[in-house]
Design a protein around this motif. Structure first.
Motif, PDB file in Angstrom:
ATOM      1  N   VAL A  57       0.772  -1.293   0.010  1.00  0.00           N
ATOM      2  CA  VAL A  57       0.026  -0.028   0.099  1.00  0.00           C
ATOM      3  C   VAL A  57       0.775   1.145   0.011  1.00  0.00           C
ATOM      4  CG1 VAL A  57      -0.178   0.109   2.482  1.00  0.00           C
ATOM      5  CG2 VAL A  57      -2.178   0.973   1.102  1.00  0.00           C
ATOM      6  N   ARG A  58       2.061   1.194   0.502  1.00  0.00           N
ATOM      7  CA  ARG A  58       2.836   2.071   0.564  1.00  0.00           C
ATOM      8  C   ARG A  58       3.854   2.573  -0.743  1.00  0.00           C
ATOM      9  NH1 ARG A  58       3.761   4.936   5.391  1.00  0.00           N
ATOM     10  NH2 ARG A  58       2.560   4.241   7.118  1.00  0.00           N
ATOM     11  N   GLU A  59       4.539   1.562  -1.335  1.00  0.00           N
ATOM     12  CA  GLU A  59       5.372   1.454  -2.191  1.00  0.00           C
ATOM     13  C   GLU A  59       4.270   1.681  -3.839  1.00  0.00           C
ATOM     14  OE1 GLU A  59       7.378  -2.131  -2.677  1.00  0.00           O
ATOM     15  OE2 GLU A  59       8.553  -1.499  -0.968  1.00  0.00           O
ATOM     16  N   SER A  60       3.131   1.336  -3.483  1.00  0.00           N
ATOM     17  CA  SER A  60       2.146   1.506  -4.831  1.00  0.00           C
ATOM     18  C   SER A  60       1.970   3.127  -4.887  1.00  0.00           C
ATOM     19  CB  SER A  60       0.999   0.619  -4.735  1.00  0.00           C
ATOM     20  OG  SER A  60       0.228   0.878  -3.564  1.00  0.00           O
ATOM     21  N   GLY A  61       1.941   3.601  -3.566  1.00  0.00           N
ATOM     22  CA  GLY A  61       1.257   5.034  -3.778  1.00  0.00           C
ATOM     23  C   GLY A  61      -0.193   5.234  -3.102  1.00  0.00           C
ATOM     24  N   ALA A  62      -0.473   4.074  -2.936  1.00  0.00           N
ATOM     25  CA  ALA A  62      -2.029   3.930  -2.619  1.00  0.00           C
ATOM     26  C   ALA A  62      -2.340   4.874  -1.242  1.00  0.00           C
ATOM     27  CB  ALA A  62      -2.520   2.599  -2.392  1.00  0.00           C
ATOM     28  N   LEU A  63      -1.446   4.572  -0.408  1.00  0.00           N
ATOM     29  CA  LEU A  63      -1.769   5.253   0.863  1.00  0.00           C
ATOM     30  C   LEU A  63      -1.314   6.795   0.917  1.00  0.00           C
ATOM     31  CD1 LEU A  63      -2.424   4.778   4.042  1.00  0.00           C
ATOM     32  CD2 LEU A  63       0.097   4.856   4.404  1.00  0.00           C
ATOM     33  N   GLU A  64      -0.532   7.411  -0.026  1.00  0.00           N
ATOM     34  CA  GLU A  64      -0.487   8.659  -0.257  1.00  0.00           C
ATOM     35  C   GLU A  64      -1.620   9.320  -0.962  1.00  0.00           C
ATOM     36  OE1 GLU A  64       0.878  12.402   0.232  1.00  0.00           O
ATOM     37  OE2 GLU A  64       1.979  10.542   1.052  1.00  0.00           O
ATOM     38  N   ARG A  65      -2.206   8.432  -1.671  1.00  0.00           N
ATOM     39  CA  ARG A  65      -3.491   9.019  -2.618  1.00  0.00           C
ATOM     40  C   ARG A  65      -4.660   8.994  -1.734  1.00  0.00           C
ATOM     41  NH1 ARG A  65      -1.472   4.940  -6.168  1.00  0.00           N
ATOM     42  NH2 ARG A  65       0.087   5.662  -7.662  1.00  0.00           N
ATOM     43  N   ILE A  66      -4.834   8.243  -0.663  1.00  0.00           N
ATOM     44  CA  ILE A  66      -5.748   8.159   0.184  1.00  0.00           C
ATOM     45  C   ILE A  66      -5.658   9.505   0.968  1.00  0.00           C
ATOM     46  CG2 ILE A  66      -6.867   7.033   2.304  1.00  0.00           C
ATOM     47  CD1 ILE A  66      -5.825   4.376   0.736  1.00  0.00           C
ATOM     48  N   ALA A  67      -4.421   9.718   1.494  1.00  0.00           N
ATOM     49  CA  ALA A  67      -4.370  10.954   2.304  1.00  0.00           C
ATOM     50  C   ALA A  67      -4.426  12.076   1.472  1.00  0.00           C
ATOM     51  CB  ALA A  67      -2.820  11.032   2.707  1.00  0.00           C
ATOM     52  N   ARG A  68      -4.126  12.281   0.182  1.00  0.00           N
ATOM     53  CA  ARG A  68      -4.599  13.321  -0.581  1.00  0.00           C
ATOM     54  C   ARG A  68      -6.082  13.457  -0.675  1.00  0.00           C
ATOM     55  NH1 ARG A  68       0.177  12.073  -3.860  1.00  0.00           N
ATOM     56  NH2 ARG A  68      -1.148  11.338  -5.357  1.00  0.00           N
ATOM     57  N   LEU A  69      -6.824  12.348  -1.107  1.00  0.00           N
ATOM     58  CA  LEU A  69      -8.402  12.256  -0.945  1.00  0.00           C
ATOM     59  C   LEU A  69      -9.176  12.635  -0.031  1.00  0.00           C
ATOM     60  CD1 LEU A  69      -9.335   8.967  -3.018  1.00  0.00           C
ATOM     61  CD2 LEU A  69      -9.962  11.401  -3.732  1.00  0.00           C
ATOM     62  N   THR A  70      -8.383  12.223   1.128  1.00  0.00           N
ATOM     63  CA  THR A  70      -8.943  12.779   2.477  1.00  0.00           C
ATOM     64  C   THR A  70      -8.982  14.394   2.409  1.00  0.00           C
ATOM     65  OG1 THR A  70      -8.534  10.645   3.420  1.00  0.00           O
ATOM     66  CG2 THR A  70      -9.054  12.418   4.945  1.00  0.00           C
ATOM     67  N   GLY A  71      -7.738  14.887   2.158  1.00  0.00           N
ATOM     68  CA  GLY A  71      -7.504  16.337   2.390  1.00  0.00           C
ATOM     69  C   GLY A  71      -8.472  16.970   1.274  1.00  0.00           C
ATOM     70  N   ALA A  72      -8.824  16.399   0.094  1.00  0.00           N
ATOM     71  CA  ALA A  72      -9.820  17.111  -0.792  1.00  0.00           C
ATOM     72  C   ALA A  72     -11.169  16.979  -0.380  1.00  0.00           C
ATOM     73  CB  ALA A  72      -9.685  16.157  -2.343  1.00  0.00           C
ATOM     74  N   ALA A  73     -11.558  15.754   0.250  1.00  0.00           N
ATOM     75  CA  ALA A  73     -12.844  15.724   0.758  1.00  0.00           C
ATOM     76  C   ALA A  73     -13.118  16.691   2.156  1.00  0.00           C
ATOM     77  CB  ALA A  73     -12.986  14.305   1.390  1.00  0.00           C
ATOM     78  N   HIS A  74     -12.042  17.011   2.865  1.00  0.00           N
ATOM     79  CA  HIS A  74     -12.234  17.844   3.940  1.00  0.00           C
ATOM     80  C   HIS A  74     -12.448  19.301   3.281  1.00  0.00           C
ATOM     81  CE1 HIS A  74      -9.651  15.192   6.825  1.00  0.00           C
ATOM     82  NE2 HIS A  74     -10.978  14.832   6.720  1.00  0.00           N
ATOM     83  N   ARG A  75     -11.687  19.791   2.217  1.00  0.00           N
ATOM     84  CA  ARG A  75     -11.947  21.113   1.656  1.00  0.00           C
ATOM     85  C   ARG A  75     -13.106  21.196   1.048  1.00  0.00           C
ATOM     86  NH1 ARG A  75      -6.301  19.664   0.732  1.00  0.00           N
ATOM     87  NH2 ARG A  75      -6.984  19.278  -1.326  1.00  0.00           N
ATOM     88  N   ALA A  76     -13.808  20.205   0.314  1.00  0.00           N
ATOM     89  CA  ALA A  76     -14.951  20.170  -0.248  1.00  0.00           C
ATOM     90  C   ALA A  76     -16.054  20.095   0.575  1.00  0.00           C
ATOM     91  CB  ALA A  76     -14.868  19.070  -1.562  1.00  0.00           C
ATOM     92  N   GLY A  77     -15.819  19.786   2.090  1.00  0.00           N
ATOM     93  CA  GLY A  77     -17.167  19.449   2.710  1.00  0.00           C
ATOM     94  C   GLY A  77     -17.703  18.068   2.653  1.00  0.00           C
ATOM     95  N   VAL A  78     -17.115  16.968   2.387  1.00  0.00           N
ATOM     96  CA  VAL A  78     -17.420  15.645   1.959  1.00  0.00           C
ATOM     97  C   VAL A  78     -17.262  15.037   3.379  1.00  0.00           C
ATOM     98  CG1 VAL A  78     -16.815  13.420   0.893  1.00  0.00           C
ATOM     99  CG2 VAL A  78     -16.863  15.686  -0.630  1.00  0.00           C
ATOM    100  N   GLN A  79     -18.086  14.529   3.857  1.00  0.00           N
ATOM    101  CA  GLN A  79     -18.076  13.522   4.997  1.00  0.00           C
ATOM    102  C   GLN A  79     -17.109  12.294   5.006  1.00  0.00           C
ATOM    103  OE1 GLN A  79     -19.663  14.092   8.148  1.00  0.00           O
ATOM    104  NE2 GLN A  79     -17.937  12.692   8.698  1.00  0.00           N
ATOM    105  N   VAL A  80     -16.177  12.260   6.049  1.00  0.00           N
ATOM    106  CA  VAL A  80     -15.311  11.334   6.041  1.00  0.00           C
ATOM    107  C   VAL A  80     -15.338  10.457   6.982  1.00  0.00           C
ATOM    108  CG1 VAL A  80     -12.664  10.818   5.829  1.00  0.00           C
ATOM    109  CG2 VAL A  80     -13.491  12.661   4.768  1.00  0.00           C
ATOM    110  N   LEU A  81     -15.463   9.013   6.596  1.00  0.00           N
ATOM    111  CA  LEU A  81     -15.495   7.900   7.795  1.00  0.00           C
ATOM    112  C   LEU A  81     -14.060   7.067   7.561  1.00  0.00           C
ATOM    113  CD1 LEU A  81     -18.572   8.324   6.291  1.00  0.00           C
ATOM    114  CD2 LEU A  81     -19.152   6.726   8.051  1.00  0.00           C
ATOM    115  N   HIS A  82     -13.515   6.938   8.717  1.00  0.00           N
ATOM    116  CA  HIS A  82     -12.476   5.923   8.921  1.00  0.00           C
ATOM    117  C   HIS A  82     -12.914   4.644   9.657  1.00  0.00           C
ATOM    118  CE1 HIS A  82     -10.007   9.244   7.926  1.00  0.00           C
ATOM    119  NE2 HIS A  82     -10.461  10.112   8.906  1.00  0.00           N
ATOM    120  N   ALA A  83     -12.939   3.593   8.699  1.00  0.00           N
ATOM    121  CA  ALA A  83     -13.289   2.254   9.382  1.00  0.00           C
ATOM    122  C   ALA A  83     -12.179   1.524   9.961  1.00  0.00           C
ATOM    123  CB  ALA A  83     -14.154   1.619   8.173  1.00  0.00           C
ATOM    124  N   VAL A  84     -12.207   1.165  11.343  1.00  0.00           N
ATOM    125  CA  VAL A  84     -10.936   0.646  11.903  1.00  0.00           C
ATOM    126  C   VAL A  84     -11.569  -0.776  12.473  1.00  0.00           C
ATOM    127  CG1 VAL A  84      -9.585   0.786  14.004  1.00  0.00           C
ATOM    128  CG2 VAL A  84     -10.283   2.793  12.625  1.00  0.00           C
TER     129      VAL A  84
END
Length: 235
Positions: A57-84
């Motif tokens: 997940v790290r070497e593929s860049g997926a985790l970094e993309r998830i982080a950027r998507l989450t930031g974009a969601a925050h800026r746009a007012g999109v609700q974010v849920l983290h499932a643990v």
């Protein structure tokens, strides 16, 4: 009429510098939520119980993309849920009815409630308005959790699903979302599983049949466009 002068019936080419309009309509911030699946330290972090998955997940860049998507969601007012996914130290309420569960009990890193292993992993940002939904049992972030009720209370109809793993939890989340009547959107480069080629096959032959498959960049572009065109709030 010369061949070159014949009218064309082909659709006009879309300007690839602009986000897809139909996708952006589907991702309207007012009715969309972003779900990160098991992006927790004990799964995708440097001290993961599943080092091969964490490396992928790290070497593929997926985790970094998830982080950027989450930031974009925050800026746009999109609700974010983290499932643990976690378990109590005494194991109460957790299942043992699958090989996966029994194997997890023997791993050197345990996803125990209240420990650093079940905190959202860096660099994924967590905002005050985010919802963190924890489960003690099962394979899905939706089945048997509060996620469905929370989404309905928020008026969400589209769920963007990211995270790990493409082997188990992500497809479970997609199927459950579709079964519950949500439109599932999967940025294929923001999920990961092992081996890497399995993720591509899962997306192509299974998830694409039930979800809108796109990329993290296209989802972010839609939300960035929504942020740029949103009316200013009165002060």
């Amino acid at each position: 009429m010369p061949p070159n002068d014949r009218p064309s019936h082909d659709p006009p080419l879309r300007d690839r510098s602009l986000p897809d309009r139909s996708l952006c309509d589907r991702l309207d911030p007012a009715g969309t939520a972003l779900l990160t699946v098991e992006c927790q330290r004990g799964v995708v972090g440097e001290e993961s119980a599943l080092p091969e998955l964490a490396r992928q997940v790290r070497e593929s860049g997926a985790l970094e993309r998830i982080a950027r998507l989450t930031g974009a969601a925050h800026r746009a007012g999109v609700q974010v849920l983290h499932a643990v996914a976690e378990r109590r130290p005494d194991g109460r309420g957790s299942g043992r009815n699958a090989r996966l569960f029994r194997a997890a009990e023997r791993l050197p890193v345990q996803q125990l409630s209240g420990t650093p292993a079940v905190r959202v992993a860096e660099p994924v940002p967590v905002a005050e308005e985010d919802l963190v939904v924890r489960r003690l049992h099962g394979l899905s972030p939706l089945a048997g959790t509060d996620v469905d009720a929370l989404l309905r209370n928020l008026g969400v109809r589209t769920l963007v699903i990211t995270g790990v793993s493409a082997n188990v939890a992500v497809p479970n989340a997609v199927f459950d979302a579709v079964n519950l009547g949500y439109t599932a959107v999967v940025p294929a480069d923001a999920i990961a599983g092992v081996p890497a080629e399995y993720t591509a096959a899962m997306v192509r032959h299974t998830l694409a049949l039930v979800a809108t498959v796109t990329t993290a960049a296209e989802v972010s572009a839609c939300w960035e466009q929504a942020t740029a065109t949103a009316p200013e709030q009165p002060t």
